[in-house]
Design a protein around this motif. Structure first.
Motif, mmCIF file in Angstrom:
data_model
loop_
_atom_site.group_PDB
_atom_site.id
_atom_site.type_symbol
_atom_site.label_atom_id
_atom_site.label_comp_id
_atom_site.label_asym_id
_atom_site.label_seq_id
_atom_site.Cartn_x
_atom_site.Cartn_y
_atom_site.Cartn_z
ATOM 1 N N LEU A 144 0.676 -1.306 0.065
ATOM 2 C CA LEU A 144 0.061 -0.057 0.136
ATOM 3 C C LEU A 144 0.841 1.339 -0.008
ATOM 4 O O LEU A 144 0.625 2.150 -0.644
ATOM 5 N N TRP A 145 2.044 1.179 0.698
ATOM 6 C CA TRP A 145 2.933 2.375 0.843
ATOM 7 C C TRP A 145 3.471 2.534 -0.402
ATOM 8 O O TRP A 145 3.687 3.833 -1.051
ATOM 9 N N PRO A 198 -6.144 5.619 -0.025
ATOM 10 C CA PRO A 198 -6.253 6.112 1.229
ATOM 11 C C PRO A 198 -5.838 4.982 2.162
ATOM 12 O O PRO A 198 -6.558 4.070 2.284
ATOM 13 N N ILE A 199 -4.924 5.339 3.010
ATOM 14 C CA ILE A 199 -4.724 4.119 4.169
ATOM 15 C C ILE A 199 -5.531 4.670 5.273
ATOM 16 O O ILE A 199 -5.367 5.377 6.021
ATOM 17 N N ILE A 258 -8.284 -4.707 5.235
ATOM 18 C CA ILE A 258 -8.299 -5.577 3.938
ATOM 19 C C ILE A 258 -6.878 -5.845 3.577
ATOM 20 O O ILE A 258 -6.581 -7.263 2.961
ATOM 21 N N ALA A 259 -5.918 -5.070 3.452
ATOM 22 C CA ALA A 259 -4.705 -5.413 3.113
ATOM 23 C C ALA A 259 -3.909 -6.279 3.983
ATOM 24 O O ALA A 259 -2.999 -7.279 3.559
ATOM 25 N N PHE A 316 -7.328 -6.028 -4.904
ATOM 26 C CA PHE A 316 -8.605 -5.621 -4.825
ATOM 27 C C PHE A 316 -8.884 -4.365 -4.736
ATOM 28 O O PHE A 316 -9.974 -3.855 -5.190
ATOM 29 N N LEU A 317 -7.993 -3.804 -3.549
ATOM 30 C CA LEU A 317 -8.434 -2.283 -3.516
ATOM 31 C C LEU A 317 -7.859 -1.161 -4.681
ATOM 32 O O LEU A 317 -8.670 -0.479 -5.039
ATOM 33 N N ILE A 318 -6.845 -1.840 -5.524
ATOM 34 C CA ILE A 318 -6.651 -1.243 -6.993
ATOM 35 C C ILE A 318 -7.827 -1.128 -7.795
ATOM 36 O O ILE A 318 -8.320 -0.223 -8.548
#
Length: 86
Positions: free
Chosen positions: A44-45, A59-60, A67-68, A78-80
């Motif tokens: 994510l980072w 956004p974190i 989820i991550a 999935f978030l992407i």
């Protein structure tokens, strides 16, 4: 040593082995969650670091971190996908 002591000794060894296996399963699951969480957080980072130049920012927050953290790399993918669908 007489026969009942030998049988008791064998039963005790088998019981210790079974108890060890029972306690090892949750430890494997916990270790897997920790590894997935670290991999998901780093990914994510990195996506926010590199993707910010291309307009891809995830956004974190508590939901995305959960989820991550649970799903790991597939969760970040999935978030992407969700980011492109909104």
């Amino acid at each position: 040593m007489n026969m009942p002591n030998i049988i008791f000794f064998i039963i005790a060894i088998v019981a210790i082995f079974i108890i060890g296996k029972i306690f090892a399963w949750p430890l494997k699951v916990l270790l897997n969650l920790i590894v997935n969480g670290i991999a998901g957080g780093i990914l994510l980072w990195l996506i926010n670091l590199v993707g910010g130049n291309f307009g891809l920012v995830i956004p974190i927050n508590a939901i995305t971190a959960l989820i991550a953290g649970i799903l790991g790399i597939p969760g970040v993918l999935f978030l992407i996908i969700l980011n492109y669908l909104r």
